[in-house]
Structures are given as C-alpha cells and as structure tokens.
Write an enzyme that holds these catalytic residues in place. Structure first.
Site, PDB file in Angstrom:
ATOM      1  N   HIS A  18       0.820  -1.212   0.000  1.00  0.00           N
ATOM      2  CA  HIS A  18       0.000   0.000   0.000  1.00  0.00           C
ATOM      3  C   HIS A  18       0.858   1.269   0.000  1.00  0.00           C
ATOM      4  CE1 HIS A  18      -3.207   2.692   1.911  1.00  0.00           C
ATOM      5  NE2 HIS A  18      -3.830   2.180   0.870  1.00  0.00           N
ATOM      6  N   LYS A  64       3.187   4.425  -1.205  1.00  0.00           N
ATOM      7  CA  LYS A  64       3.284   5.357  -2.331  1.00  0.00           C
ATOM      8  C   LYS A  64       4.624   6.055  -2.198  1.00  0.00           C
ATOM      9  CE  LYS A  64      -1.336   5.174  -1.284  1.00  0.00           C
ATOM     10  NZ  LYS A  64      -1.863   4.542  -0.062  1.00  0.00           N
ATOM     11  N   ASP A 109      16.637  11.038  -8.384  1.00  0.00           N
ATOM     12  CA  ASP A 109      18.072  11.324  -8.284  1.00  0.00           C
ATOM     13  C   ASP A 109      18.636  11.081  -6.889  1.00  0.00           C
ATOM     14  OD1 ASP A 109      18.132  12.035 -10.942  1.00  0.00           O
ATOM     15  OD2 ASP A 109      17.863  14.173 -10.556  1.00  0.00           O
ATOM     16  N   HIS A 135      -9.072  11.625   2.599  1.00  0.00           N
ATOM     17  CA  HIS A 135      -8.264  10.420   2.433  1.00  0.00           C
ATOM     18  C   HIS A 135      -6.894  10.555   3.104  1.00  0.00           C
ATOM     19  CE1 HIS A 135      -5.899   7.458  -0.127  1.00  0.00           C
ATOM     20  NE2 HIS A 135      -6.962   6.737   0.180  1.00  0.00           N
ATOM     21  N   LYS A 145      -3.827  10.583   5.698  1.00  0.00           N
ATOM     22  CA  LYS A 145      -3.444   9.701   6.795  1.00  0.00           C
ATOM     23  C   LYS A 145      -2.406  10.450   7.640  1.00  0.00           C
ATOM     24  CE  LYS A 145      -4.042   6.845   2.927  1.00  0.00           C
ATOM     25  NZ  LYS A 145      -5.401   6.440   3.076  1.00  0.00           N
ATOM     26  N   ASP A 187       0.464  16.904  20.278  1.00  0.00           N
ATOM     27  CA  ASP A 187       0.858  18.102  21.032  1.00  0.00           C
ATOM     28  C   ASP A 187       1.281  19.256  20.133  1.00  0.00           C
ATOM     29  OD1 ASP A 187       0.343  16.721  23.364  1.00  0.00           O
ATOM     30  OD2 ASP A 187       2.427  16.144  23.703  1.00  0.00           O
TER      31      ASP A 187
END
Length: 507
Positions: free
Chosen positions: A239, A241, A246, A425, A427, A432
């Site tokens: 899952h 991404k 470079d 969507h 995450k 704090d």
C-alpha cells in the site's frame, strides 16, 4: 478491496456447488461431505491453532471451521491466513541481503544532539524505525493539484534516475500524463523504474505498459496476480506510495495516481488528501525501501541485481549525502505483513506520550483494540483528542464500520468530525502540535497488520506547523458529531454498523 474478497468467496462457492452437483451425479456426494466435515477442521484447525494472531480471532476462526467446515475452511484460506511472502524466491532473498550489506554505512544514525532534543526518536528506533535526521527538509502538499504539479516538475528536472512505486495507478488522464512524462525522460536517457502493486493497480494492462517498455522504462508488479477472483494472497498488499528522484528528492503520503485525487470522482467529488515532499539524508532510507521492494518483485531471469544500485560505481549515484538546513528531525517507519508492526508500535508510543492533544485524520477509523484503548485513556485523562473522518465514504463496509465507533469514542471525551466536503483520504497524526506522522497508513487493522505501509515521523519540522494549520482548516470544514445526532440513528442504521463492525478486521 473487500468487494474483491467477497467476489473471491462467491466464486469459490459457485465452483463448490458445481463440484457437489458433479459428485451427486456419481453417487459420491455423501462420502465427500463426510470427508470434508472431518478432514477440513483438522487440517485448517491445526494451522489456526499455531497462527500468531489475537486469541479472539483465533477462537472465531476455530468455531467457524468447526460448525461450517467447508465454508469456514474456504473463508480462512481466503481471508484468515497469517501473512507470508509467498513469492519470495532464493535469488531475491540473496539479492536483498547483499544489498543491505552494501549500504550498511549509508543508513541514518540518530545523533546524540537529536535524541537529547527529541527522546522519542530513540524510542521509535528501538521499535523498528530508522534513525532520525535533523537535516531533511519537508514540504506539505495539500490535495492532488499541489502534489501532481510538484511531481511533474521534479520529473522534468531529473538528471539520473526516477523511481516510482504506487499501490494504485490508474489509466486515466492524470495517470497517462505522468506515464508519458516518465516515457519522455526515459527517452532522454534518464533511468526510470516503475513498480506497481499487482492487485491495487489491476487496471494497468499491456496497452499501458508497452509504451513504457518500448522507451526502456523498467516495469515490475509487486506480487502480481493471475486473476482477481482466484488469488489467495490478496490480503497482503503493498500500500506504499513512493517516488525517489536522483536520490535527492522523495514523495510519500496519501495520494495514489488517478483522476479522483483531483476531485473528478463522480460520486465523491472533492477529494481532500495530504502528501509530503522531502529533500536530504532521509531520502537515502526511502531509496533503500524502494530498492528492496524492487529486488523482491524481481524474477529469476531479472538482470536488475543489487550491484546496479550499491556497488562502488553506482552507490554514489543512488545514495546521496545532501544535508539541508537544520529542520527539526525526521525518521521513517515501515510496516510489512506478518511480524513487523513498527507503525502500530510507534503510534502506541506517541499516543502514550501525548500530554496536550492528539489530532488524527483517517479515511477508515477501524482501530485495533490496543490503539482504541490508548485513545480512550487519552480522552479520559484530559488530552484533546480529535479525529476527522469522511463525510461520505468510498467503501460501504468501511464507512459504516467507522461510524460504529462514534458512540464509544464520544463517551471517552473524544471529538469526532465528519468532513463536510465529501471525502477525506489523508493519513495524518499530530501530537501536542509538535510531532507529526504523514504517510500511507490508515488507522485500521489492515494498515497495522496486513499491508506494506510507510509513514514519516516529524519532530518540529517546518511542515509540522503547516499540518497544524491544515487540521484547523479541516475542523472548520467538518461537522462536529454530538449526542443529538447519534440519538437520531434508526435501528436499521445501528444494525448495519454493528454488522459491518463484525468484519472490521478484514476491511
């Protein structure tokens, strides 16, 4: 993902019915059923007994196999097995081991200055995170427009290589635009490697891949599947991404590649998401992660061996020492199916250390019991706990399973916000107002235990304040759930939520 697994089960049931009809025509049905009723619980039950899963899940599977032998055993084969890397072959294991040895000196080490200022970096390192670096710059990218514009700009500026890895890569307008940008750079003698998850990116076909290969782009699928209805390792997907350019620039976060991330989804409309752009030493750890995934996805005949990344000639081209201005601290947490639960353990450590606030955005709020308990304790001890979830879901089961938790969380002084602009969507976690997590992991069972996931922990970096402002804006654009709303739920809605909650470990 759940829909695919349900279709898997239905397909196997239909095949089973045809088998039973065939056996019935041969007068062999009764002996067959008796044999299955005896043998299936013994074989599957033995495996379940020694699986490293929570006792509640183990007991549930044992009861299912005992009382409905055939369907229970079939369901466990499809959904319940402990994750294992079925495709790992001897050559790839050796390649990864050789690669790790070659780059041992390139790994990030947490300096005493960093650990003295941010003691949690040492804690997370002991839990499996990388070392923490204080000279990596981070830039928060809000929503698809900002992310894709930055990615295309950096692809155009690449001078040596471009590494691309996605769970979901579609074949629509923005996907073709990025693919064609990769083709253009490959034709200009830039090394391009393209890695996609074999199930998440099942839209990708030969028509999409052939132009890449014709331009000498290296293409591989992570755990490819023969057919989505007949795959038995669908539970355990990559899952992550990740883009590395470079060895100096990296991207990770919530956005895959598809038009829906630009707000073009017919049902959901506006799509709220968060991504991260990094420059500096921590990019070496992200490069390492990509190469290990690449070597794992290789085949016996693959010519992409470890030395093409890490021998004396190539290592300086892929693992760059490029410190940026001092910028708090960053470190990488990675989780893989099976025994590695670094992200879960890191979250637990952060939740226990929170003194003032815990802010979370997640599209799927289906927390494992240990994380749920820590959130509840934090709410009861006076920590400002706020969670933003979608106002409209992209998955029916997940959306209703998420809403099942609202009443339980409100009882513990936890504020729930439903995003009022369709779908969120992102995450992200903010502790704090000083420590942030931005990555690919949802706040659910799947991300904690079943998927390959990644997240970047940040301590007082420049993008932490940016994330705080993004949270404040999300709160303003959301509806705060209160008891009056929950009391209006119909009995039918409560039943649906409870029903979906039963399947929450599979979502």
């Amino acid at each position: 993902m759940l829909k695919r697994r349900v279709w898997q089960l239905l397909t196997m049931i239909v095949l089973g019915i045809f088998l039973l009809l065939f056996l019935y025509s041969l007068n062999g049905l009764v002996p067959f059923l008796i044999g299955v009723a005896i043998v299936a619980p013994l074989i599957v039950g033995w495996h379940i007994l020694f699986d490293h899963v929570q006792p509640q899940a183990k007991l549930a599977w044992l009861l299912a196999v005992l009382f409905i032998p055939f369907l229970g055993a079939l369901a466990w084969i499809l959904f319940g097995r402990t994750p294992r890397r079925h495709r790992r072959i001897k050559r790839t294991s050796t390649e990864i081991r050789m690669f790790r040895q070659a780059i041992a000196t390139e790994r990030i080490e947490t300096s005493n200055d960093v650990s003295d200022r941010y003691p949690l970096t040492r804690t997370l390192e002991k839990l499996g995170a990388t070392g923490a670096d204080s000279h990596t710059s981070t830039k928060l990218l809000i929503n698809g427009d900002a992310k894709f514009e930055a990615v295309l700009h950096d692809i155009e500026r690449a001078t040596h290589h471009i590494h691309v890895q996605y769970f979901l890569f579609r074949t629509d307008e923005i996907s073709l635009k990025i693919r064609d940008a990769l083709i253009k750079r490959a034709n200009e003698n830039i090394i391009v490697r393209f890695l996609y998850d074999g199930l998440g990116s099942q839209e990708i076909n030969e028509d999409f891949i052939e132009p890449l290969r014709e331009s000498r782009v290296h293409v591989q699928a992570f755990d490819p599947i023969v057919h989505p209805l007949l795959v038995f390792n669908a539970n355990f997907r990559n899952h992550q991404k990740l883009i590395v350019i470079d060895g100096q620039i990296a991207y990770t976060g919530g956005l895959n590649v598809g038009d829906e991330y630009l707000g073009k989804h017919k049902k959901l409309g506006f799509w709220r998401d968060t991504h991260l752009r990094l420059e500096g030493p921590l990019v070496r750890e992200l490069q390492r992660l990509f190469v290990e995934n690449w070597l794992y996805a290789g085949h016996e005949e693959d010519k992409e061996t470890w030395d093409l990344f890490a021998d004396d000639e190539h290592l300086p081209k892929y693992f760059i020492d490029d410190p940026q201005a001092a910028n708090g601290a960053t470190q990488l947490l990675v989780t893989s199916p099976g025994k590695d639960v670094t992200i879960r353990d890191g979250l637990m450590a952060l939740l226990m250390e929170a003194k003032e606030s815990i802010w979370i955005t997640t599209p799927y709020l289906i927390p494992p019991p240990e994380l749920l308990a820590l959130l509840e304790v934090a709410g009861k001890r006076g920590v400002d706990v706020r969670i933003v979830v979608p106002g409209q879901g992209d998955e029916w089961f997940s959306f209703h399973a998420t809403e099942y938790y609202f009443e339980q969380l409100l009882k513990r002084n936890i504020q729930i916000y439903k995003y009022n602009r369709h779908f969120i969507h992102a995450k992200t976690v903010l502790i704090d107002g000083k420590i942030a997590l931005v990555g690919t992991a949802n706040f659910d069972f799947r991300s904690m235990y079943l998927n390959h996931e990644m997240t970047i922990a940040q301590y007082e970096t420049s993008s932490v304040e940016e994330l705080k402002q993004a949270f404040l804006k999300d709160f303003d654009e959301s509806i705060l759930i209160d008891w009056s709303m929950l009391r209006k739920k119909s009995n039918g809605k409560r039943f649906i939520e409870a029903f979906c909650h039963i399947f929450s470990p599979l979502l």
